[in-house]
Scaffold this motif. Structure first.
Motif, short mmCIF file in Angstrom:
data_model
loop_
_atom_site.label_atom_id
_atom_site.label_comp_id
_atom_site.label_asym_id
_atom_site.label_seq_id
_atom_site.Cartn_x
_atom_site.Cartn_y
_atom_site.Cartn_z
N GLY A 89 22.46 -34.39 3.61
CA GLY A 89 21.77 -35.30 4.51
C GLY A 89 20.93 -36.24 3.66
N ALA A 90 20.85 -37.51 4.03
CA ALA A 90 20.11 -38.47 3.23
C ALA A 90 19.35 -39.43 4.12
N SER A 91 18.17 -39.84 3.65
CA SER A 91 17.43 -40.89 4.35
C SER A 91 18.15 -42.22 4.11
N GLY A 107 20.02 -40.51 8.14
CA GLY A 107 19.05 -40.71 9.21
C GLY A 107 17.67 -40.94 8.63
N PRO A 108 16.65 -41.09 9.48
CA PRO A 108 15.27 -41.25 8.99
C PRO A 108 14.84 -40.04 8.17
N SER A 109 13.89 -40.25 7.28
CA SER A 109 13.46 -39.20 6.36
C SER A 109 13.04 -37.93 7.07
N ASP A 110 12.23 -38.06 8.15
CA ASP A 110 11.75 -36.87 8.83
C ASP A 110 12.88 -36.11 9.52
N ALA A 111 13.89 -36.84 10.03
CA ALA A 111 15.03 -36.19 10.67
C ALA A 111 15.84 -35.41 9.65
N ASP A 129 14.30 -32.14 9.01
CA ASP A 129 14.56 -31.25 10.15
C ASP A 129 15.96 -30.66 10.06
N TRP A 130 16.95 -31.47 9.69
CA TRP A 130 18.32 -30.96 9.55
C TRP A 130 18.38 -29.86 8.51
N ASP A 189 16.85 -26.70 9.85
CA ASP A 189 17.69 -26.12 10.89
C ASP A 189 19.00 -25.54 10.34
N GLY A 190 19.25 -25.74 9.05
CA GLY A 190 20.47 -25.21 8.46
C GLY A 190 21.70 -26.07 8.68
N ARG A 191 21.53 -27.30 9.16
CA ARG A 191 22.69 -28.17 9.40
C ARG A 191 23.20 -28.77 8.10
N ILE A 192 22.33 -28.90 7.10
CA ILE A 192 22.71 -29.36 5.77
C ILE A 192 22.11 -28.39 4.75
N THR A 193 22.64 -28.41 3.54
CA THR A 193 22.09 -27.56 2.48
C THR A 193 21.37 -28.35 1.41
N LEU A 194 21.55 -29.68 1.42
CA LEU A 194 20.92 -30.53 0.41
C LEU A 194 20.48 -31.83 1.06
N ALA A 195 19.21 -32.19 0.89
CA ALA A 195 18.66 -33.44 1.43
C ALA A 195 18.30 -34.36 0.27
N ILE A 196 18.63 -35.64 0.43
CA ILE A 196 18.27 -36.64 -0.58
C ILE A 196 17.37 -37.66 0.10
N THR A 197 16.14 -37.82 -0.41
CA THR A 197 15.17 -38.69 0.23
C THR A 197 14.23 -39.27 -0.81
N CYS A 198 13.55 -40.34 -0.44
CA CYS A 198 12.53 -40.94 -1.31
C CYS A 198 11.12 -40.63 -0.81
N SER A 199 11.01 -39.81 0.24
CA SER A 199 9.70 -39.50 0.82
C SER A 199 8.95 -38.45 0.02
N GLU A 200 7.63 -38.47 0.15
CA GLU A 200 6.82 -37.36 -0.34
C GLU A 200 7.07 -36.16 0.57
#
Length: 322
Positions: free
Chosen positions: A113-115, A144-148, A151-152, A155-166
């Motif tokens: 999942g990525a912002s 999707g948006p960083s906060d979403a 959440d993913w 919730d276990g919907r993804i195993t890796l998130a890529i974001t620029c947020s703190e």
């Protein structure tokens, strides 16, 4: 310890009835599926799904689902179990991928999942590179948006998130994979940009500020600048980075976006970038985020290596682990 009288049946515990089918059923219901849809996704009949829920309720000592009109929804206790089930299934998936690594990443799944900024402007070519190197690994990418995105992950919907947020959410493991910078953008000639690429705050007075959707980390930083007394004429809330860039190209105002998002516009001379004198919040990082304590699957690890190479340094691309 009191013993159970002979002949009296003992109730099952959650450990007794916890299996992948029931975990997946809870996860699907937590995602908003109807009972029939959840049963179909899991691969069982609706009566069988109802029986699984009854058994889980007995083991939990309270209902895990309840009727709400014609629909079936999880109870608070059911949602707790669904969250645990998501994490357990993620660990099982990581274990399968770890075994797949013995075959050189010829099988497995990569759920990312990525912002909006990395998901739109950085990841596509990295995903393409990964697919070429590991064609038998199933890749799923959600943006999707960083906060979403966080959440993913929870919730276990993804195993890796890529974001620029703190990231301050507890229970997450955060790694820096490369640099990013927030820069101002405008159509050429709108502002008097110095040879060093800077403008004074006074040049922003009377301009329209173009900001992204709620939940965007870039939006937060742009609004912070707005609140610092820059004297904007108005603030336009737009739905995406592309909308901000399009409005800036039309000379309607100035925006603040990731430097990764304007490579094409800079090359074509459609937009120019600038920094604001006295504002030092532009530097930030691209981050890879995972659940703390969850084993990193080989596919996730290898993708992070490719991503780091793409945005973090000139090192040669690594070979596929074998």
């Amino acid at each position: 310890m009191d013993s159970v009288p002979e002949g009296v049946p003992t109730l099952p515990s959650l450990m007794d009835v916890w299996d992948a089918t029931r975990m997946r059923l809870l996860v699907e219901l937590d995602r908003g599926s109807t009972l029939s849809m959840a049963a179909k996704t899991v691969g069982i009949s609706q009566p069988s799904a109802s029986e699984h829920l009854r058994l889980l309720s007995t083991a939990a000592g309270e209902p895990v689902a309840e009727r709400n009109g014609r629909s079936l929804t999880l109870t608070p206790g059911g949602r707790i179990l669904a969250r645990v089930a998501s994490q357990a299934l993620s660990n099982l998936s990581a274990g399968e991928s770890a075994l797949a690594a013995r075959a050189g990443l010829r099988t497995g799944t990569l759920d990312i999942g990525a912002s909006s900024v990395p998901g739109t402007y950085i990841l596509p070519h990295v995903v393409s590179d990964f697919v070429q190197r590991c064609p038998d690994v199933t890749v799923r990418l959600s943006v999707g948006p960083s906060d979403a995105v966080i959440d993913w992950l929870l919730d276990g919907r993804i195993t890796l998130a890529i974001t620029c947020s703190e990231i301050t959410t507890p229970g997450l493991r955060v790694e820096t994979v490369g640099p990013d910078e927030i820069v101002g953008i405008c159509s050429p000639g709108i502002l008097d940009i110095s040879s060093s690429g800077h403008v004074g705050r006074d040049q922003l007075v009377g301009q329209t500020l173009l900001v992204q959707e709620r939940g965007s980390s870039t939006r937060v930083q742009a609004i912070d600048l707005h609140g610092a007394g820059s004297g904007w004429k108005s603030v336009w809330e737009l739905g995406s980075v592309d909308a901000v860039k399009r409005a800036a190209r039309e000379r309607t105002g100035v925006g603040f976006v990731s430097i990764h998002s304007i490579a094409e516009e800079r090359r074509r001379g459609e937009l120019v970038e600038f920094r604001v004198d006295g504002v030092n919040w532009g530097r930030r990082d691209v981050r890879a985020v995972a659940l703390h304590g969850v084993v990193t699957a080989p596919a996730d690890h290898y993708f992070k290596v490719l991503l780091t190479d793409a945005i973090g340094g000139p090192a040669a691309a690594p070979s596929v682990p074998g």
